[in-house]
Design an enzyme around this catalytic site. Structure first.
Site, PDB file in Angstrom:
ATOM      1  N   CYS A 385      20.922 -36.476  22.559  1.00 32.06           N
ATOM      2  CA  CYS A 385      22.206 -36.628  21.865  1.00 32.06           C
ATOM      3  C   CYS A 385      22.082 -36.130  20.430  1.00 32.06           C
ATOM      4  CB  CYS A 385      22.638 -38.086  21.896  1.00 32.06           C
ATOM      5  SG  CYS A 385      24.060 -38.448  20.851  1.00 32.06           S
ATOM      6  N   CYS A 388      22.604 -38.788  17.805  1.00 35.67           N
ATOM      7  CA  CYS A 388      21.411 -39.609  17.593  1.00 35.67           C
ATOM      8  C   CYS A 388      20.407 -38.846  16.732  1.00 35.67           C
ATOM      9  CB  CYS A 388      20.773 -39.976  18.933  1.00 35.67           C
ATOM     10  SG  CYS A 388      21.803 -41.001  20.009  1.00 35.67           S
TER      11      CYS A 388
END
Length: 465
Positions: A385, A388
């Site tokens: 991600c 993230c």
């Protein structure tokens, strides 16, 4: 979308006075009369030769057969078209400027190509097309749920460039059925894919059936994981063009290798009109219910479908650009895992000696404890991600600052096989999700803000510990 077809030359129906060597071979669609000695049939006003017209371009229902096509010729041959190697062409144009790529696209396809305009910074495509000096077409998808500012922007663009945008609309019956059955905002509950399919994908499919190529504003830096390998030109892997079938549509991405910042520099330098939503914090602009401004430091796609995971942030218009590993991760609304073991083979993140890597039994034990020795701050993440990845530095710095303060900082990988558990037990909505486990309460508290800088996270911790 109606297209007109015109022949490059015509032959008079009677009175051939020139020799066959002087006649140029006229071209009709994908057929032409051979340039060889030919016996022609004279046609007078009293008598016509009854022959069948040429069938120009199969599957093109709106083609016009010129009168000259009724002149009999002993031999008729199909025009031999040399197929372009678009993988090779993409490599040749890899370092070309957007202007050069745009010029090549318009030169190759003429009136059978159009620019897909979303009402955002892809107005740069229209500016590049204008700069080539060639005629061009523009179409857009009006989903019926765009911001008022976007509609005003469409009008502004038409007046600025002296063009008419070809709008495509969703099928009214399909929209009616969707809204009556599921309500106006069902996408907040079960994902945006169904609504996008009705309001965007199917209208786009209809538009592209009238073209042989289209031009998009996709960039490699736009979306995490889904657009990182976009070529500047490709055979469209999803949609079909005018002739139908696989390989019948070519997709051009002139700004694939351009950073978003450079696109904006170009727009400002050329004094191109822009959507007023950009000045309100919007970067990626779509339908009004599914688009919001982004905060400083956030990725531009975080403003789209923010309630879903990073891998879900595609509406379906460009799903052919998903890599195989990414496509395998998409499940329903885009939240799944890449491999049978439920994890993607990418490097782990949030690595620090002050961060505890929690296993499934570890996070379960943390949930069960009602009287903890110390509070915990835990991030639920997926290493693939980009959101993230974007907060990794600030989270690691936070862990370093909290070291020895009495607050433990941890991480738990919540994708793949752990996703369902994380949704049911850990309030996982999208990645990243940050939880605070208080000292004297079993129920974790979810960090509510999109601000993931060190100061904001520290304020959250201090307010609760």
């Amino acid at each position: 979308m109606a297209l007109s077809v015109s022949s490059s030359s015509t032959i008079p129906a009677s009175g051939f006075s020139r020799s066959s060597q002087e006649l140029k071979a006229p071209q009709f669609g994908s057929f032409k009369l051979l340039d060889r000695p030919t016996t022609f049939v004279n046609v007078s006003s009293q008598r016509r030769c009854a022959v069948k017209p040429l069938n120009a371009e199969p599957k093109r229902n709106d083609s016009i057969v010129p009168l000259a096509a009724t002149i009999a010729a002993p031999e008729i041959a199909e025009k031999v078209e040399v197929e372009e190697d678009y993988e090779k062409l993409a490599k040749e144009l890899e370092n070309a400027s957007p202007l050069e790529i745009m010029d090549k696209a318009l030169e190759n396809f003429g009136d059978d190509i159009a620019i897909a305009f979303s009402g955002a910074e892809d107005v740069a495509l229209i500016e590049y097309a204008k700069l080539t000096g060639r005629p061009f077409r523009v179409f857009s998808l009006d989903t019926g749920r765009l911001n008022p500012e976007t509609y005003h922007f469409f009008d502004q663009v038409e007046k600025h460039y002296g063009i008419r945008i070809e709008y495509m609309f969703p099928d009214a019956v399909e929209v009616q059925a969707l809204v009556r059955n599921k309500g106006l905002f069902s996408f907040y509950e079960d994902g945006h894919q169904e609504c996008c399919r009705v309001r965007k994908v199917r209208p786009l499919r209809r538009a592209l059936k009238g073209l042989r190529a289209w031009i998009t504003g996709q960039r490699k830096d736009q979306s995490p994981g889904t657009r990182s390998e976009i070529p500047v030109v490709q055979v469209d892997p999803v949609f079909e063009g005018l002739d139908g079938g696989a390989g019948s549509l070519i997709k051009w991405n002139p700004v694939a290798n351009v950073d978003g910042e450079d696109v904006w520099k170009f727009l400002l330098t050329m004094e191109v009109p822009v959507n007023s939503l950009h000045s309100q914090g919007y970067i990626s602009i779509g339908c009004e219910p599914c688009t919001r401004p982004v905060l400083p430091g956030q990725h531009e796609r975080e403003g789209r479908w923010w309630w879903e995971d990073a891998k879900a942030k595609e509406c379906g218009l460009h799903k052919g650009n998903l890599k195989q590993s990414d496509a395998a991760q998409l499940n329903g609304n885009g939240n799944g895992a890449a491999h049978a073991n439920g994890t993607a083979t990418v490097a782990d993140i949030f690595n620090s000696e002050n961060l505890v890597n929690l296993s499934r039994p570890g996070i379960e034990n943390l949930l069960k404890l009602e009287n903890r020795k110390e509070p915990w701050l835990v991030v639920l993440y997926a290493p693939w991600c980009q959101f993230c990845q974007g907060m990794e530095a600030s989270y690691v710095e936070l862990a370093d600052q909290l070291a020895g303060s009495g607050v433990k900082v941890g991480k738990f990988r919540a994708d793949g096989d752990q996703k369902e558990f994380s949704r049911q037990e850990l309030q996982l909505g999208s990645f990243p999700t940050i939880l605070f486990f208080p000292k004297h309460s079993s129920r974790p508290i979810k960090y509510p803000s999109e601000k993931r800088d060190v100061d904001s996270l520290m304020t959250f911790v201090n307010a609760l510990r």
